[in-house]
Every structure is written in structure tokens, then in C-alpha cells.
Enzyme design. Structure first.
Site, PDB file in Angstrom:
ATOM      1  N   GLU A 113       0.812  -1.235   0.097  1.00  0.00           N
ATOM      2  CA  GLU A 113      -0.053   0.043  -0.118  1.00  0.00           C
ATOM      3  C   GLU A 113       1.017   1.400  -0.030  1.00  0.00           C
ATOM      4  OE1 GLU A 113      -0.032  -2.711   1.793  1.00  0.00           O
ATOM      5  OE2 GLU A 113      -2.038  -3.101   2.793  1.00  0.00           O
ATOM      6  N   CYS A 151       0.376   1.195   7.283  1.00  0.00           N
ATOM      7  CA  CYS A 151      -0.204   1.530   5.895  1.00  0.00           C
ATOM      8  C   CYS A 151      -1.371   2.290   6.103  1.00  0.00           C
ATOM      9  CB  CYS A 151      -0.564   0.174   5.160  1.00  0.00           C
ATOM     10  SG  CYS A 151       0.917  -0.729   4.470  1.00  0.00           S
TER      11      CYS A 151
HETATM   12  O1  LIG Z   1      -0.299  -3.643   5.190  1.00  0.00           O
HETATM   13  C1  LIG Z   1       0.336  -4.694   4.651  1.00  0.00           C
HETATM   14  C2  LIG Z   1       0.968  -5.758   5.743  1.00  0.00           C
HETATM   15  C3  LIG Z   1       1.848  -6.447   5.394  1.00  0.00           C
HETATM   16  N1  LIG Z   1       2.313  -6.348   3.974  1.00  0.00           N
HETATM   17  C4  LIG Z   1       3.520  -7.499   3.582  1.00  0.00           C
HETATM   18  C5  LIG Z   1       4.677  -7.411   4.498  1.00  0.00           C
HETATM   19  C6  LIG Z   1       5.232  -8.908   4.452  1.00  0.00           C
HETATM   20  O2  LIG Z   1       5.993  -8.867   3.158  1.00  0.00           O
HETATM   21  C7  LIG Z   1       4.001  -9.590   4.189  1.00  0.00           C
HETATM   22  C8  LIG Z   1       3.428 -10.247   5.559  1.00  0.00           C
HETATM   23  O3  LIG Z   1       4.204 -11.278   5.579  1.00  0.00           O
HETATM   24  P1  LIG Z   1       3.738 -12.658   6.727  1.00  0.00           P
HETATM   25  O4  LIG Z   1       4.760 -13.558   6.452  1.00  0.00           O
HETATM   26  O5  LIG Z   1       2.364 -12.952   6.394  1.00  0.00           O
HETATM   27  O6  LIG Z   1       3.825 -12.127   8.128  1.00  0.00           O
HETATM   28  O7  LIG Z   1       2.656  -8.659   3.822  1.00  0.00           O
HETATM   29  C9  LIG Z   1       1.784  -5.464   3.182  1.00  0.00           C
HETATM   30  O8  LIG Z   1       2.261  -5.463   1.902  1.00  0.00           O
HETATM   31  N2  LIG Z   1       1.081  -4.769   3.672  1.00  0.00           N
HETATM   32 ZN   LIG Z   2       1.154  -2.451   5.964  1.00  0.00          ZN
END
Ligand SMILES: O=c1ccn([C@H]2C[C@H](O)[C@@H](COP(=O)(O)O)O2)c(=O)[nH]1
Ligand SMILES: [Zn+2]
Length: 167
Positions: free
Chosen positions: A78, A105
Site C-alpha cells: 500500500e 499502511c
Molecule cells: O499492510 C500490509 C501488511 C503486510 N504487508 C506485507 C509485509 C510482508 O512482506 C507480508 C506479511 O508477511 P507474513 O509472512 O504474512 O507475516 O505482507 C503488506 O504489504 N501490507
Molecule cells: Zn502495511
């Protein structure tokens, strides 16, 4: 078969964008759209530009502690979508995200003036970051909506969504 709905189209674009992510556990994609259904920005979760990817970890956990995991380094989808915007402002826009936005985010989304969040997965709803997000969005009057693909409503073939939901 009729035309793809705007919601299915933009969420599909968010999923397509997520496929650029190198995160082995959760690929996230986001797409910001204005009130004329024009795309303002897209992004996925990735390491910051100019940081050699092979020098940063993608692990979720490590015996060496948090600094040896992806969390302190990865730029969220985001945030990247807002940073990549091709318009002067995201004010009044909506954002499609394949994952419910975390609290960091949420802050960016609110500050950017985005008024609607459409998300696919809510798999981290038990995390404090997701709970804080909901609180912030409610206070800031940002509308939240979980995307229900047309296929789930008895419309078109839904294989792409089934694959995405298994992530
Ligand atoms: O708002 C968000 C929350 C998380 N992300 C990304 C950050 C990480 O690369 C993954 C989450 O990893 P997990 O292994 O599921 O904890 O998602 C995002 O882009 N936006
Ligand atoms: Zn995030």
C-alpha cells in the site's frame, strides 16, 4: 459472459501486481483508483529500491532475532502504491489491496486522503496491527469493504480467486 466488474478488475490487478513480490509467504498487491475509475498507482511488498535483494532476509522468524527477518526492511504494498502514484494526489480515491492493510499502511492511506479500502484477505485479523488499523480507519471515516468476487455471487469462473485465497 458479461464484462468484468470494476471491483473484480481492480482486485485482479492488485493480485497480478502481488505476483511481482519476492516474499515467499505473503505476496501483497495494491491498486489505487480515482472516482473516474482511473488507476493512480500500484505497488507490491518488496525491499527498498537500490538495496540488493540478496542481502536482505525474507524469513518470517530467526533465532538471530527480528533484524534477521523481513519485517524491518520490507516496504508494504500500500505504501509503494501511494509512493508510485502518477497523479498529484490520492485524495478521495479508493485502494484495492489483496491483504487488509496493517496499521502503518492505514496511517499512510488516511494521510493520503484515500476514502475507501477494498481488501481480499483478512488473514492477519488477529494481529494487533490489523486491530489498530480498524480503529484508525473507523476514526478517520475510511470505508472498509471485503471484496466478494462476482464468481462467489454465482457469476463467472472463480479459479483465479480460489488460487489467491489459498496463499
Ligand atoms: O499492510 C500490509 C501488511 C503486510 N504487508 C506485507 C509485509 C510482508 O512482506 C507480508 C506479511 O508477511 P507474513 O509472512 O504474512 O507475516 O505482507 C503488506 O504489504 N501490507
Ligand atoms: Zn502495511
Amino acid at each position: 459472459m458479461g464484462a468484468l466488474s470494476w471491483d473484480d478488475y481492480f482486485m485482479s490487478l492488485a493480485f497480478l501486481t502481488s505476483m511481482r513480490s519476492k516474499d515467499p509467504s505473503t505476496q501483497v498487491g495494491a491498486c489505487i483508483v480515482n472516482d473516474r475509475n482511473r488507476i493512480i498507482g500500484v505497488g507490491y511488498n518488496g525491499m527498498p529500491s537500490n538495496c540488493p535483494n540478496d542481502q536482505l532476509p525474507w524469513s518470517k522468524r530467526s533465532v538471530e532475532g527480528e533484524l534477521a527477518t523481513k519485517y524491518p526492511y520490507v516496504v508494504h504494498a500500500e505504501l509503494n502504491a501511494v509512493l508510485n502514484k502518477n497523479a498529484e494526489s490520492c485524495s478521495g480515491c479508493r485502494i484495492y489491496s489483496t491483504l487488509f492493510p496493517c496499521n502503518e499502511c492505514a496511517k499512510v492511506i488516511i494521510q493520503a486522503g484515500i476514502k475507501q479500502v477494498i481488501f481480499a484477505s483478512d488473514k492477519h485479523s488477529d494481529r494487533a496491527s490489523a486491530k489498530a488499523s480498524r480503529r484508525l480507519f473507523e476514526l478517520a471515516n475510511v470505508e472498509l469493504r471485503q471484496h466478494v468476487p462476482e464468481a462467489r455471487r454465482g457469476g463467472r469462473d472463480g479459479t483465479q480467486w480460489e488460487k489467491a485465497e489459498k496463499q
